[in-house]
Design an enzyme around this catalytic site. Sequence first.
Site, PDB file in Angstrom:
ATOM      1  N   THR A   1     -35.555  32.911   9.281  1.00  0.00           N
ATOM      2  CA  THR A   1     -35.998  31.534   9.065  1.00  0.00           C
ATOM      3  C   THR A   1     -37.004  31.070  10.102  1.00  0.00           C
ATOM      4  OG1 THR A   1     -33.910  30.952   8.033  1.00  0.00           O
ATOM      5  CG2 THR A   1     -35.147  29.145   8.961  1.00  0.00           C
TER       6      THR A   1
ATOM      7  N   THR B   1     -30.663  34.584  10.948  1.00  0.00           N
ATOM      8  CA  THR B   1     -29.319  34.308  11.477  1.00  0.00           C
ATOM      9  C   THR B   1     -28.215  35.001  10.679  1.00  0.00           C
ATOM     10  OG1 THR B   1     -29.167  32.272  10.174  1.00  0.00           O
ATOM     11  CG2 THR B   1     -29.969  32.071  12.431  1.00  0.00           C
ATOM     12  N   ASP B   2     -28.498  35.291   9.399  1.00  0.00           N
ATOM     13  CA  ASP B   2     -27.407  35.778   8.541  1.00  0.00           C
ATOM     14  C   ASP B   2     -26.733  37.040   9.072  1.00  0.00           C
ATOM     15  OD1 ASP B   2     -27.778  33.661   6.839  1.00  0.00           O
ATOM     16  OD2 ASP B   2     -28.958  34.769   5.364  1.00  0.00           O
TER      17      ASP B   2
ATOM     18  N   GLN C   1      -8.145  38.662   9.684  1.00  0.00           N
ATOM     19  CA  GLN C   1      -9.022  37.708   8.994  1.00  0.00           C
ATOM     20  C   GLN C   1      -9.170  36.413   9.796  1.00  0.00           C
ATOM     21  OE1 GLN C   1      -7.681  37.030   4.934  1.00  0.00           O
ATOM     22  NE2 GLN C   1      -7.400  39.223   4.614  1.00  0.00           N
ATOM     23  N   CYS C   2      -8.311  36.267  10.811  1.00  0.00           N
ATOM     24  CA  CYS C   2      -8.363  35.027  11.591  1.00  0.00           C
ATOM     25  C   CYS C   2      -9.666  34.959  12.378  1.00  0.00           C
ATOM     26  CB  CYS C   2      -7.200  34.952  12.575  1.00  0.00           C
ATOM     27  SG  CYS C   2      -5.630  34.799  11.748  1.00  0.00           S
TER      28      CYS C   2
END
Length: 346
Positions: A13, A90-91, A273-274
Amino acid sequence: MKRQILILYTGGTIGMRSSAQGYVPDDGFEALLKAQLDTRPADQLPDYQLLGFEQLIDSANLTTDDWSKIGQTLLDNWNGYDGFIVLHGTDTMAYTASALSFILQGMDKPVIVTGSQVPLSELRNDALDNLVTSMMLAGNYKIPEVCVYFNGRLLRGNRSKKTKSTGFDAFDSPNFPWLGEVGINIGLRPELILSPEKPGFKLPVYQPDAVVMVQTYPGIPARIIDSLIDTEEVRALILQSYGVGNPPDKNQALITSLEKATGRGIVVVNLSQCYQGSVYQGAYATGATLNRLSVIPGADLTLEATFAKLHHLIGLGYDAERIRQQITTPLAGECRFADQNSFACP
Ligand code: ASP
């Protein structure tokens, strides 16, 4: 002599412009950057050279080939500059910062990966500040690490994560303190910053299909795992299970599929997953099942660092046993091994 930095522009971006299809990479960025920097007091900034990717990318399209290109460019130019900036979308910034940290182990100069949420070409943007501060950090400070700098935060690259899709404060480091904070002053925490070692730079030959990942979810069918590992190319599977590393162990078919994977020599790494915390694989009986299958508890590694590290180790040609030993051994400050017995279970 004035310090010299190399800015490697890969896309993202920061250098994009609006089009009918939304933001797209723009190669007019160099002129725009020069025009903006010419208005800044030159004595505070290092001299810079900008090197743009021939094919600028939206980092959503990043592949391991891009890591090879970025890594090779840094290695080719390592002796010619005092510091480096990688301008990146950034992705997948956290993935690339992680990959570079493994390539540049023992490094003695800063590599600051940055980008922005709004392009430099827009009137109101976060690009200029991210860029100018990164230039100061890369040119004037002793930070021998691959870092992500974003919105006042200096983060260890392989601990970083994109945590917000629209906020300017888009990056954080959930399992490691920030290396620095930039407000009116630039405040670094030298006690956290890695010390340079004997550089052992190694650019792996990445195997693009070697690492796969899956999250558990209520009712996950075993065929998801089966289909993921259904090809010879797969050497590692990242399993993101619940909480401290708990899979649905009553799902016998799923457990059998995981057993099939480890039995075939696939390195299976169990992450949480936390957002924050470490894996304690065995704190619960559900998690203990994975110990019996020789699944590796992934400590406090981020998903991005685990993915990049597995690719790195596989790309260096290591066998499964060596990868298993190295995955939770810190190579560039990416993890801290959690004693699996230290989880309090009254
Ligand atoms: N899609 C963009 C990219 O990752 C987003 C950004 O740069 O902020 O290249």
